[in-house]
Design an enzyme around this catalytic site. Structure first.
Site, PDB file in Angstrom:
ATOM      1  N   ASP A   1       0.860  -1.184   0.000  1.00 38.47           N
ATOM      2  CA  ASP A   1       0.000   0.000   0.000  1.00 38.47           C
ATOM      3  C   ASP A   1       0.900   1.239   0.000  1.00 38.47           C
ATOM      4  O   ASP A   1       1.915   1.275   0.699  1.00 38.47           O
ATOM      5  CB  ASP A   1      -0.872  -0.021   1.264  1.00 38.47           C
ATOM      6  CG  ASP A   1      -1.950   1.044   1.264  1.00 38.47           C
ATOM      7  OD1 ASP A   1      -3.133   0.670   1.381  1.00 38.47           O
ATOM      8  OD2 ASP A   1      -1.622   2.237   1.171  1.00 38.47           O
TER       9      ASP A   1
ATOM     10  N   GLN B   1     -14.268   3.077   3.201  1.00 36.38           N
ATOM     11  CA  GLN B   1     -13.695   2.561   1.945  1.00 36.38           C
ATOM     12  C   GLN B   1     -13.463   3.713   0.976  1.00 36.38           C
ATOM     13  O   GLN B   1     -14.358   4.541   0.756  1.00 36.38           O
ATOM     14  CB  GLN B   1     -14.649   1.534   1.318  1.00 36.38           C
ATOM     15  CG  GLN B   1     -14.059   0.860   0.079  1.00 36.38           C
ATOM     16  CD  GLN B   1     -14.928  -0.278  -0.458  1.00 36.38           C
ATOM     17  OE1 GLN B   1     -16.067  -0.477  -0.027  1.00 36.38           O
ATOM     18  NE2 GLN B   1     -14.390  -1.026  -1.412  1.00 36.38           N
TER      19      GLN B   1
ATOM     20  N   HIS C   1     -10.612  -5.078  -1.061  1.00 44.39           N
ATOM     21  CA  HIS C   1      -9.227  -5.248  -0.608  1.00 44.39           C
ATOM     22  C   HIS C   1      -9.197  -5.446   0.900  1.00 44.39           C
ATOM     23  O   HIS C   1     -10.009  -4.890   1.633  1.00 44.39           O
ATOM     24  CB  HIS C   1      -8.351  -4.056  -0.986  1.00 44.39           C
ATOM     25  CG  HIS C   1      -8.904  -2.725  -0.579  1.00 44.39           C
ATOM     26  ND1 HIS C   1      -9.907  -2.091  -1.273  1.00 44.39           N
ATOM     27  CD2 HIS C   1      -8.602  -1.911   0.452  1.00 44.39           C
ATOM     28  CE1 HIS C   1     -10.197  -0.950  -0.690  1.00 44.39           C
ATOM     29  NE2 HIS C   1      -9.431  -0.818   0.369  1.00 44.39           N
ATOM     30  N   PHE C   2      -8.241  -6.251   1.316  1.00 46.93           N
ATOM     31  CA  PHE C   2      -7.953  -6.417   2.736  1.00 46.93           C
ATOM     32  C   PHE C   2      -6.598  -5.792   3.005  1.00 46.93           C
ATOM     33  O   PHE C   2      -5.643  -6.011   2.254  1.00 46.93           O
ATOM     34  CB  PHE C   2      -7.939  -7.903   3.119  1.00 46.93           C
ATOM     35  CG  PHE C   2      -9.309  -8.518   3.090  1.00 46.93           C
ATOM     36  CD1 PHE C   2     -10.139  -8.461   4.200  1.00 46.93           C
ATOM     37  CD2 PHE C   2      -9.790  -9.128   1.935  1.00 46.93           C
ATOM     38  CE1 PHE C   2     -11.414  -8.998   4.171  1.00 46.93           C
ATOM     39  CE2 PHE C   2     -11.062  -9.666   1.895  1.00 46.93           C
ATOM     40  CZ  PHE C   2     -11.878  -9.606   3.018  1.00 46.93           C
ATOM     41  N   HIS C   3      -6.522  -4.995   4.069  1.00 40.51           N
ATOM     42  CA  HIS C   3      -5.260  -4.416   4.507  1.00 40.51           C
ATOM     43  C   HIS C   3      -4.614  -5.409   5.476  1.00 40.51           C
ATOM     44  O   HIS C   3      -5.285  -5.935   6.370  1.00 40.51           O
ATOM     45  CB  HIS C   3      -5.488  -3.113   5.288  1.00 40.51           C
ATOM     46  CG  HIS C   3      -6.196  -2.047   4.509  1.00 40.51           C
ATOM     47  ND1 HIS C   3      -5.557  -0.947   3.994  1.00 40.51           N
ATOM     48  CD2 HIS C   3      -7.499  -1.908   4.162  1.00 40.51           C
ATOM     49  CE1 HIS C   3      -6.429  -0.165   3.376  1.00 40.51           C
ATOM     50  NE2 HIS C   3      -7.620  -0.724   3.470  1.00 40.51           N
TER      51      HIS C   3
END
Ligand code: DGP
Length: 135
Positions: free
Chosen positions: A30, A93, A99-101
């Site tokens: 990220d 969001q 998406h997963f962080h």
């Protein structure tokens, strides 16, 4: 999706620092720069978030979340992970491709990975009646 940033990353139109890739999912760094080691996991199929995601895509994405999380703790010196997801604009969001962080964690980290909430205002029994799916 033509204008989706993450679809552009999948197609290679925007560069990314890849962490893991398979047929159905991609994991990359990220760029938020908010915390060391911030990683994202996305499905290659465009779905908006958990709320509209089909089971197969969600299963594949979560499997990759686990793979990356295990790699961080088994091979990279981290001791745990926070796994975060925002589904919907009110939940925070900002990119509307699921998406997963993953935030890799050490016991010496000088911060908590849990959002700082304001404190519950409603009685837990009232909220329970509204949300329970059990008769
Ligand atoms: P969220 O706010 O939960 O929808 O998270 C979106 C994340 O996406 C945010 O932490 C920043 C990240 N992000 C946005 N644009 C890009 C980009 O072009 N490349 C990468 N690697 N990450 C991005």
């Amino acid at each position: 999706m033509d204008n989706c940033i993450f679809c552009k990353i999948i197609r290679g139109e925007i560069p990314s620092r890849k962490v893991y890739e398979d047929e159905n999912t991609l994991s990359f760094m990220d760029v938020a720069g908010d915390v060391d080691g911030h990683i994202l996991v996305i499905p290659k199929k465009h779905v908006t978030n958990v709320l509209d995601c089909d089971k197969e895509t969600l299963d594949q994405t979560i499997e990759t979340v686990k793979k990356v999380a295990n790699h961080l703790t088994e091979d990279c010196g981290y001791e745990g992970v926070n796994i975060l997801n925002a589904s919907g604009q009110p939940a925070g969001q900002s990119v509307f491709h699921l998406h997963f962080h993953i935030i890799p964690r050490k016991s010496t980290d000088p911060f908590t990975g849990w959002p700082v909430y304001p404190g519950a205002k409603e009685e837990i029994e009232d909220v329970h009646k509204r949300v329970t799916m059990i008769d």
